[in-house]
Scaffold this active site. Sequence first.
Site: not given
Length: 254
Positions: A19, A42, A135, A92, A155, A110
């Site tokens: 982050h 994600h 994703g 994020s 990620d 998601e």
Amino acid sequence: MLSYQHLYHAGNAADVHKHAALASALAYLTRKPKPLSYIETHAGRGLYDLTAPEAVKTGEAAAGITRLRAAFPEAHPYLQALARNPDHYPGSPALAHALLRPTDTLHLAELHPQEHAHLRQNLRAPNVHVYKQNGLEMAQSLCPPTPRRGLMLVDPSYEVKTEYEVLPKFLSTLARKWNVGVLMLWYPILTSQPHTPMLADLKTRFPDALTHEVAFPPARDGHRMVGSGLFVVNPPYGLQTELAALSALFKKAA
């Protein structure tokens, strides 16, 4: 993987690494007035209550943001994003939303039903688009996005071992379709080092990309994650300098 819920891990040392780097990249990209696209494959739920039993149980936030926050300079964009979400830890998507502008567009995927529902509730804004979709498939369908200028964060949880094999080819395909996009891939560094073949493949495909890793102690006895890595295609100007400062921060806090 639909069993994964990031609430158990939110705010851990890997989140801090990822982050903080993301915040630095977005801070640079938003210096120019031109709008940009932010894509996340994600996304999770976006906001996390670090006092929830799930977060407290693992102790990962205590070993992460609680331990590391004071080491950041006050002007760091990561701290600015945290300050805009005082009651929860911003994942994020929320961090990006805090740092981006109304003229920028966010695309967030998601697949987990519960996490998707939280994400839709937590990030309601005209410039935010939330997808209940795989994703990687979402990213493929959107690229190149409008606006073309922008950043994608990939990620996954890496609970599905084949992700290590799929991601290099995925990034290659995306880079061909969106050659101006900043592509940021996060990966965990585990004691068993499963990321090593993936990273070697990525470096062969993208010899000019930026790789950055930090090490940290395991959050608890038996915890296998001992570091965090980022692989960045088309890194923004100055990101390498920011990441060097981040390395120094982690070493100082060790």
